[in-house]
Motif scaffolding. Structure first.
Motif, PDB file in Angstrom:
ATOM      1  N   LEU A 209      39.864  38.158  36.979  1.00 26.26           N
ATOM      2  CA  LEU A 209      38.776  38.879  37.699  1.00 26.26           C
ATOM      3  C   LEU A 209      38.702  38.267  39.001  1.00 26.26           C
ATOM      4  N   VAL A 210      38.819  38.766  39.872  1.00 23.42           N
ATOM      5  CA  VAL A 210      38.624  38.123  41.582  1.00 23.42           C
ATOM      6  C   VAL A 210      37.981  38.941  42.323  1.00 23.42           C
TER       7      VAL A 210
ATOM      8  N   SER B 153      42.502  35.118  45.625  1.00 27.94           N
ATOM      9  CA  SER B 153      44.022  34.933  45.436  1.00 27.94           C
ATOM     10  C   SER B 153      43.921  34.702  43.774  1.00 27.94           C
ATOM     11  N   LEU B 154      45.065  35.058  43.237  1.00 30.52           N
ATOM     12  CA  LEU B 154      45.636  34.841  41.982  1.00 30.52           C
ATOM     13  C   LEU B 154      46.996  34.393  41.812  1.00 30.52           C
ATOM     14  N   ARG B 155      47.506  33.725  40.883  1.00 32.46           N
ATOM     15  CA  ARG B 155      48.842  33.104  40.639  1.00 32.46           C
ATOM     16  C   ARG B 155      49.180  33.854  39.195  1.00 32.46           C
ATOM     17  N   LEU B 156      50.032  34.445  39.079  1.00 35.86           N
ATOM     18  CA  LEU B 156      50.554  35.026  37.957  1.00 35.86           C
ATOM     19  C   LEU B 156      51.955  34.086  37.421  1.00 35.86           C
ATOM     20  N   SER B 157      52.018  33.928  36.261  1.00 35.90           N
ATOM     21  CA  SER B 157      53.380  33.183  35.876  1.00 35.90           C
ATOM     22  C   SER B 157      53.959  33.916  34.686  1.00 35.90           C
ATOM     23  N   CYS B 158      55.449  34.068  34.663  1.00 41.51           N
ATOM     24  CA  CYS B 158      55.844  34.650  33.520  1.00 41.51           C
ATOM     25  C   CYS B 158      57.183  33.704  32.848  1.00 41.51           C
TER      26      CYS B 158
ATOM     27  N   LYS C  32      43.220  43.219  47.093  1.00 37.13           N
ATOM     28  CA  LYS C  32      42.481  44.436  47.469  1.00 37.13           C
ATOM     29  C   LYS C  32      41.945  44.926  46.131  1.00 37.13           C
ATOM     30  N   THR C  33      40.953  45.872  46.192  1.00 36.32           N
ATOM     31  CA  THR C  33      40.290  46.699  45.031  1.00 36.32           C
ATOM     32  C   THR C  33      41.711  47.578  44.307  1.00 36.32           C
ATOM     33  N   GLU C  34      42.650  47.982  45.108  1.00 31.79           N
ATOM     34  CA  GLU C  34      43.520  48.619  45.086  1.00 31.79           C
ATOM     35  C   GLU C  34      44.853  48.016  44.268  1.00 31.79           C
ATOM     36  N   ASP C  35      44.618  46.911  44.065  1.00 30.77           N
ATOM     37  CA  ASP C  35      45.660  45.943  43.451  1.00 30.77           C
ATOM     38  C   ASP C  35      45.227  45.657  41.836  1.00 30.77           C
ATOM     39  N   THR C  36      43.911  46.204  41.596  1.00 28.61           N
ATOM     40  CA  THR C  36      43.448  46.230  40.393  1.00 28.61           C
ATOM     41  C   THR C  36      44.607  47.025  39.377  1.00 28.61           C
TER      42      THR C  36
ATOM     43  N   GLY D  77      51.907  42.073  29.628  1.00 29.29           N
ATOM     44  CA  GLY D  77      51.351  42.710  30.682  1.00 29.29           C
ATOM     45  C   GLY D  77      50.081  41.822  30.606  1.00 29.29           C
ATOM     46  N   THR D  78      49.473  41.706  31.996  1.00 34.83           N
ATOM     47  CA  THR D  78      48.245  40.934  32.275  1.00 34.83           C
ATOM     48  C   THR D  78      47.402  41.682  33.223  1.00 34.83           C
ATOM     49  N   GLN D  79      46.184  41.721  32.785  1.00 37.61           N
ATOM     50  CA  GLN D  79      45.302  42.465  33.700  1.00 37.61           C
ATOM     51  C   GLN D  79      44.884  41.563  34.765  1.00 37.61           C
ATOM     52  N   VAL D  80      44.959  42.325  35.883  1.00 36.30           N
ATOM     53  CA  VAL D  80      44.416  41.839  37.285  1.00 36.30           C
ATOM     54  C   VAL D  80      43.195  42.747  37.521  1.00 36.30           C
ATOM     55  N   THR D  81      41.994  42.415  37.868  1.00 36.52           N
ATOM     56  CA  THR D  81      40.934  43.086  38.325  1.00 36.52           C
ATOM     57  C   THR D  81      40.175  42.533  39.669  1.00 36.52           C
ATOM     58  N   VAL D  82      40.208  43.265  40.692  1.00 36.63           N
ATOM     59  CA  VAL D  82      39.879  42.990  42.053  1.00 36.63           C
ATOM     60  C   VAL D  82      38.362  43.871  42.199  1.00 36.63           C
ATOM     61  N   SER D  83      37.349  42.830  42.536  1.00 41.12           N
ATOM     62  CA  SER D  83      36.037  43.695  42.649  1.00 41.12           C
ATOM     63  C   SER D  83      35.552  43.706  44.046  1.00 41.12           C
ATOM     64  N   SER D  84      35.090  44.459  44.476  1.00 38.69           N
ATOM     65  CA  SER D  84      34.615  44.586  46.031  1.00 38.69           C
ATOM     66  C   SER D  84      33.354  44.068  46.235  1.00 38.69           C
TER      67      SER D  84
END
Length: 120
Positions: free
Chosen positions: A11-12, A17-22, A86-90, A113-120
Motif C-alpha cells: 500500500l502506498v 514509489s514501489l519496487r517489485l521483484s520477481c 496513481k490510484t489507477e495503478d491499483t 501475483g502481488t497486490q499493489v494498492t495506491v491510495s488517494s
C-alpha cells in the motif's frame, strides 16, 4: 519446473514509489523475455512492461516515464520500479517469463501475483 516468486507489493499513497521483484528458479537454461502484467477484477490482464534478454524494454503508454523495468541475468530476476504512482495503478501485478529449460523445453510461466494498492 519453474517457479516465479514476486515480492514488493503493498500500500502506498498517490505520488509514491514501489519496487517489485520477481525471481525465477528451477531447471533453467536461459530466459528470453521477462515482463510484468496487471489485472483488475473483472478486467483482462494487460501488459505493463517487458524486457528481452538483450535489455530492450517496452512499456504500456499509461506507465511510460513513470515505471522502469530491469533485469539481473545472474539472478534470473526482473524488477519493476514504479514511481509517481496513481490510484489507477491499483491492481494485482503478475510476473511472466519465457524460459528455456535445461531439457530444451520452452515454457511460459506466471507468478502468483502481488497486490499493489495506491491510495488517494
Amino acid at each position: 519446473q519453474v517457479q516465479l516468486v514476486e515480492s514488493g507489493g503493498g500500500l502506498v499513497q498517490a505520488g509514491g514509489s514501489l519496487r517489485l521483484s520477481c525471481a525465477a528458479s528451477g531447471s533453467i537454461f536461459s530466459i528470453n523475455a521477462m515482463g510484468w502484467y496487471r489485472q483488475a477484477p473483472g478486467k483482462q490482464r494487460e501488459l505493463v512492461a517487458v524486457i528481452n534478454s538483450g535489455g530492450s524494454a517496452n512499456y504500456a503508454d499509461s506507465v511510460k516515464g513513470r515505471f522502469t523495468i530491469s533485469r539481473d541475468g545472474t539472478k534470473n530476476t526482473v524488477y519493476l520500479q514504479m514511481n509517481s504512482l496513481k490510484t489507477e495503478d491499483t491492481n494485482v501485478y503478475y510476473c511472466n517469463a519465457d524460459v528455456i529449460m535445461n531439457s530444451g523445453l520452452g515454457l511460459n510461466n506466471w507468478g502468483q501475483g502481488t497486490q499493489v494498492t495506491v491510495s488517494s
